[in-house]
Design a protein around this motif. Structure first.
Motif, PDB file in Angstrom:
ATOM      1  N   THR A  33       0.835  -1.203   0.000  1.00  0.00           N
ATOM      2  CA  THR A  33       0.000   0.000   0.000  1.00  0.00           C
ATOM      3  C   THR A  33       0.871   1.255   0.000  1.00  0.00           C
ATOM      4  O   THR A  33       0.693   2.150  -0.828  1.00  0.00           O
ATOM      5  CB  THR A  33      -0.927   0.011   1.246  1.00  0.00           C
ATOM      6  N   TYR A  70       1.260   4.084  -2.958  1.00  0.00           N
ATOM      7  CA  TYR A  70       0.898   5.478  -2.699  1.00  0.00           C
ATOM      8  C   TYR A  70       2.063   6.421  -3.030  1.00  0.00           C
ATOM      9  O   TYR A  70       1.891   7.433  -3.698  1.00  0.00           O
ATOM     10  CB  TYR A  70       0.460   5.658  -1.244  1.00  0.00           C
ATOM     11  N   GLY A  81      -5.444   5.876   2.682  1.00  0.00           N
ATOM     12  CA  GLY A  81      -5.319   6.648   1.448  1.00  0.00           C
ATOM     13  C   GLY A  81      -6.000   7.998   1.540  1.00  0.00           C
ATOM     14  O   GLY A  81      -5.459   9.021   1.102  1.00  0.00           O
ATOM     15  N   ASN A  83      -2.761   9.729   0.907  1.00  0.00           N
ATOM     16  CA  ASN A  83      -2.463   9.603  -0.527  1.00  0.00           C
ATOM     17  C   ASN A  83      -3.259  10.629  -1.326  1.00  0.00           C
ATOM     18  O   ASN A  83      -4.478  10.524  -1.432  1.00  0.00           O
ATOM     19  CB  ASN A  83      -2.821   8.200  -1.017  1.00  0.00           C
ATOM     20  N   ASP A 124      -6.889   6.276  -4.438  1.00  0.00           N
ATOM     21  CA  ASP A 124      -7.044   5.383  -3.281  1.00  0.00           C
ATOM     22  C   ASP A 124      -7.700   4.070  -3.711  1.00  0.00           C
ATOM     23  O   ASP A 124      -7.276   2.982  -3.325  1.00  0.00           O
ATOM     24  CB  ASP A 124      -7.915   6.047  -2.206  1.00  0.00           C
ATOM     25  N   CYS A 176      -5.483   1.780  -5.660  1.00  0.00           N
ATOM     26  CA  CYS A 176      -4.536   1.096  -4.785  1.00  0.00           C
ATOM     27  C   CYS A 176      -5.188  -0.112  -4.123  1.00  0.00           C
ATOM     28  O   CYS A 176      -4.627  -1.205  -4.092  1.00  0.00           O
ATOM     29  CB  CYS A 176      -4.038   2.064  -3.717  1.00  0.00           C
TER      30      CYS A 176
END
Ligand code: ASP
Length: 423
Positions: free
Chosen positions: A82, A86, A310, A314, A403, A406
């Motif tokens: 993750t 990101y 996220g 992110n 997000d 991901c």
């Protein structure tokens, strides 16, 4: 006559278009006060309702997500995938922004008179922003601030990073206590998670009206004048956002998650629309989670881990925007950015986008850090203030798309992505 039954995303889209049209009429007719007084509150109520769900949802879902990953090694693997995704996509986003800013040079040809006018109109807001940023703690304090000294206070004050930290740690420790102790706690938070998600479903019923109200309020207040002057800058940001979404996310979904691209964009659309109209990834988070689970086939344990993280750390759209904005302001001031300075932008904009809260306008406040790092006068932010809201809407939509992509990629890498998108 019987009205056809429309799906919620279609209704939201309709709300968006009608709201924009109504806002333009209101702008021409001078109804800004009316819109602010009687129309906008519907949107504000929606944003408040959905924000109300965020803290309990983030806590419950991250805790359950972490605990159900069950062993530390699996958590570590998913956590690293993750984080790597990101950071990589953020760096690509800023690079796209900088390349475009270097090619199109949106700030190079701004007439002196326009520049003075823009700086003057932004001056007041600017002072407030600079004051706000002066109070920003150092890097050391920022990192220490992630650890809450009193988690209840973090909940009450909505300190997202602290809530995330506490949830992750609690989730990890739940896997370390005996099952008889841990299971009831997990069951309770699973229940709470379900209730919060249900609440989002209920609240979403007013989304089309809220989107209408929010967009109408923005367009009614929009001075078309400023838009014309800054069109080139805005177009470069928009082009970057579109390129990033179409190239990077499409490739990630196709190559890394090995699924079709179009259903991904279709599945995430409701979240994009909420992000677009509320300018807040945090407010859109519950909808992003729902879209990822329901439409994209991401298992809950991964969605509830990757997405709350996220929404807080992110922000590809924000990072891209910060890259273009920094280059634009430097160009207006006649500064030529060398390679070193451009790399500094990549580094600081990555950090700034991680530190940006998922709330309206936060990305612009964090731009101060980027400008300072390359020695560009921060007063330059005054140049782009007028356009910030509309660009914020667009970059936030990209943020939530990143997000979701991901979550899909991580789920696929872990062999857990459902049999492709379900709808
Ligand atoms: N509004 C953005 C978000 O919530 C942050 C920003 O760029 O201002 O994702």
């Amino acid at each position: 006559m019987k009205w056809p039954k429309l799906a919620l995303p279609t209704k939201i889209m309709l709300g968006l278009l009608l709201g924009a049209a109504f806002g333009i009429v209101a702008n021409r007719a001078g109804w800004q006060d009316f819109v602010g007084e009687y129309v906008k509150p519907v949107g504000t109520a929606f944003v408040k309702l959905i924000t109300m769900v965020v803290i309990p949802l983030v806590f419950a879902s991250l805790l359950v997500g972490t605990a159900s990953l069950n062993d530390i090694r699996k958590l570590g693997r998913i956590g690293i995938c993750t984080a790597a995704y990101y950071v990589t996509t953020t760096v690509i986003a800023i690079s796209i922004g900088l390349v475009l800013a270097n090619i199109f040079k949106p700030g190079a040809s701004l007439p002196e008179e326009t520049k003075a006018q823009l700086l003057a109109s932004g001056a007041q807001d600017m002072t407030a922003k600079v004051e706000q940023m002066k109070q920003k703690p150092s890097l050391k304090d920022t990192l220490l601030n992630i650890i809450p000294s009193n988690p209840i206070q973090s909940f009450a004050e909505g300190k997202m990073l602290q809530v995330i930290f506490f949830a992750l740690l609690t989730g990890i420790c739940l896997t370390l206590v005996p099952d008889t102790r841990g299971a009831p706690v997990i069951a309770f938070f699973e229940g709470l998670n379900d209730v919060m998600i249900r609440m989002v479903h209920v609240i979403m019923h007013i989304a089309p009206y809220a989107v209408f109200a929010l967009i109408a309020a923005v367009t009614a207040n929009f001075g078309a004048e400023i838009l014309r002057v800054l069109t080139k800058y805005a177009l470069v940001v928009l082009l970057g956002l579109i390129l990033h979404a179409c190239l990077v996310y499409s490739m990630a979904v196709k190559v890394l998650a090995r699924t079709k691209v179009w259903p991904f964009f279709k599945g995430i659309r409701p979240a994009q629309l909420i992000a677009f109209s509320s300018s807040s990834s945090s407010a859109a988070l519950p909808v992003t989670m729902e879209c990822a689970e329901e439409n994209l086939g991401v298992p809950r344990e991964i969605a509830s881990f990757a997405l709350p993280l996220g929404a807080t750390i992110n922000m590809d759209g924000t990072a891209l925007y910060q890259g273009v904005a920094a280059a634009f302001i430097a160009q207006v001031y006649g500064m030529d950015l060398n390679v070193g300075q451009q790399l500094t932008i990549v580094l600081t904009a990555t950090l700034a986008s991680i530190g940006t809260a998922g709330t309206p306008g936060a990305g612009m406040a964090m731009l101060v850090i980027v400008l300072k790092s390359i020695g560009v006068p921060i007063e330059g932010i005054g140049l782009i203030l007028g356009l910030d809201r509309i660009l914020d809407m667009c970059r936030t939509a990209v943020n939530v798309t990143g997000d979701a992509s991901c979550a899909m990629v991580v789920a696929a890498m872990d062999g857990q992505l459902g049999q492709g998108p379900r709808r």
